[in-house]
Design an enzyme around this catalytic site. Structure first.
Site, mmCIF file in Angstrom:
data_model
loop_
_atom_site.group_PDB
_atom_site.id
_atom_site.type_symbol
_atom_site.label_atom_id
_atom_site.label_comp_id
_atom_site.label_asym_id
_atom_site.label_seq_id
_atom_site.Cartn_x
_atom_site.Cartn_y
_atom_site.Cartn_z
ATOM 1 N N LYS A 35 99.136 14.517 36.295
ATOM 2 C CA LYS A 35 99.322 14.999 34.917
ATOM 3 C C LYS A 35 98.083 15.778 34.448
ATOM 4 C CE LYS A 35 97.694 10.496 33.301
ATOM 5 N NZ LYS A 35 98.087 9.205 32.714
ATOM 6 N N TYR A 254 69.727 25.417 19.276
ATOM 7 C CA TYR A 254 70.182 25.066 17.920
ATOM 8 C C TYR A 254 69.566 23.754 17.446
ATOM 9 C CZ TYR A 254 73.925 28.574 17.980
ATOM 10 O OH TYR A 254 74.636 29.729 18.001
HETATM 11 C C1 LIG Z 1 97.538 8.282 33.679
HETATM 12 C C2 LIG Z 1 98.323 7.116 34.152
HETATM 13 C C3 LIG Z 1 98.046 6.530 35.393
HETATM 14 C C4 LIG Z 1 96.842 6.917 36.226
HETATM 15 O O1 LIG Z 1 95.699 6.326 35.671
HETATM 16 P P1 LIG Z 1 94.242 6.520 36.322
HETATM 17 O O2 LIG Z 1 93.370 5.624 35.531
HETATM 18 O O3 LIG Z 1 93.901 7.959 36.166
HETATM 19 O O4 LIG Z 1 94.359 6.137 37.740
HETATM 20 C C5 LIG Z 1 98.892 5.527 35.827
HETATM 21 N N1 LIG Z 1 99.941 5.110 35.071
HETATM 22 C C6 LIG Z 1 100.201 5.638 33.859
HETATM 23 C C7 LIG Z 1 101.345 5.111 33.066
HETATM 24 C C8 LIG Z 1 99.406 6.639 33.352
HETATM 25 O O5 LIG Z 1 99.662 7.144 32.143
#
Ligand SMILES: *Cc1c(COP(=O)(O)O)cnc(C)c1O
Length: 357
Positions: A35, A254
């Site tokens: 994702k 800055y």
């Molecule tokens: C993003 C996600 C994962 C993966 O999690 P990581 O900590 O990146 O390994 C697994 N399950 C669900 C439901 C998620 O939303």
């Protein structure tokens, strides 16, 4: 010449990390979580690199799943947040996506589309999404009466504290999940973000769901990806565009937040928060040049930041500075910026080309 500020993506490192996840998953199979544009690494390139290794991919939304199909990959794609309207289920049916349905509204849409395969989300204590364990018998009975039971693949739950070995909340969630789904031994079970792969004796059942570890960053509190045997997949690099010596008493950037206490050779690097480099990374945050660790000075600007070249006397204009990668872990930079590697990797902006190698 295009600005040589780039994120180099080592696809072999992603394959290496996936194999490690699969090895740690034991008898479970690891679905690759890609994702958020493959955690900023480029979803199509990442999914392509795992073709032949990962039996399923997992994403947050339909657009991400469609990007995987557009890359020509045929594997099932799990939609971790389900869908947003009834029509989306028809897309799932046409494209072989497996939505994780988490609420009654989503279940209601099932009667309008014959999605061939879906999962149910169980809320075992994260309290973001899902049905409570005691609701499951009624929910599954409801599916039976509408003919949806045969398409139910299994159950999913998500851990809230798996990154913290000192907490037993993952044990509690695991026991609650196992008991909740015990009445349906023919169905599959999916638990296990990356952190769960590093917890001794943690059951991962049929499908685990590693994400961040595939990219070589750490899911565990107090550990870097390197500590865990992972290979960093992204090297964020930018050129040194000028060098100078600031005199003792002069400030940089800055707000004049850094004042040199001695004459200091410094350089400006062509990257800033407009590229997704965290503005909260202050003086002392590590970077590297030619394999030599250096430190940031003063505030990060939108398009550039300053570094101390005191211990890199050979550094010249045009040299590449590693903001994170093999020498400086993204986890260390995250710690300095008060965040986690996940946010930095997913936050690298569209202005930075991804170079897959
Ligand atoms: C993003 C996600 C994962 C993966 O999690 P990581 O900590 O990146 O390994 C697994 N399950 C669900 C439901 C998620 O939303």
């Amino acid at each position: 010449m295009p600005r040589p500020t780039v994120a180099r993506i080592d696809l072999e490192a992603i394959r290496f990390n996936y194999r490690l996840a699969q090895q740690k998953a034991g008898n479970a199979r690891a679905m690759a979580v890609v994702k958020a544009d493959g955690y900023g690494h480029g979803i199509q390139a990442v999914a392509g690199a795992l073709d032949g290794l990962a039996g399923k991919y997992a994403v947050a939304c339909l657009e991400e799943a469609e990007a995987i199909r557009q890359a020509g990959l045929p594997q099932p794609v799990v939609l971790l947040q389900g869908v947003h309207e009834a029509r989306d289920l028809a897309r799932c049916a046409a494209m072989d996506f497996e939505p994780v349905l988490h609420c009654r509204q989503q279940l209601g849409w099932l009667s309008e589309a014959s999605v061939p395969s879906f999962w149910l989300k169980v809320n075992t204590g994260m309290n973001r999404l899902g049905f409570r364990p005691r609701e499951l018998p009624e929910v599954v009975a409801g599916l039976e009466s509408m003919g949806g039971r045969a398409r139910l693949q299994g159950f999913v739950t998500h851990f809230a504290c798996a990154d913290d070995l000192a907490s037993d909340f993952t044990g509690q969630q695991t026991r609650s999940f196992e008991a909740a789904v015990a009445p349906w031994p023919d169905l599959m079970r999916s638990v296990g973000n990356s952190a769960a792969h590093f917890r001794p004796n943690q059951p991962l059942y049929e499908w685990s769901r590693p994400g961040i570890m595939l990219y070589g960053a750490s899911p565990m509190i107090g550990k870097t990806g390197l500590d865990l045997g992972l290979k960093p997949a992204m090297t964020l690099e930018a050129p040194l565009i000028t060098t100078r010596t600031v005199r003792a008493g002069e400030a940089i950037g800055y707000g004049c937040t850094f004042t040199a206490d001695r004459d200091t050779r410094m350089g400006m690097v062509a990257i800033g928060y407009g590229d997704g480099y965290p503005r909260h990374a202050g003086t002392g945050t590590p970077a590297a040049i030619n394999g030599q660790r250096i430190r940031l000075l003063g505030r990060v600007s939108m398009d550039m930041l300053a570094v101390d070249l005191g211990n890199a006397p050979q550094a010249r204009e045009g040299d590449r500075v590693e903001l994170w990668g093999p020498t400086v872990s993204v986890d260390e930079v995250a710690e300095c910026a008060g965040t986690i590697g996940y946010e930095l990797l997913t936050g690298v902006s569209a202005r930075v080309p991804r170079v897959h190698e």
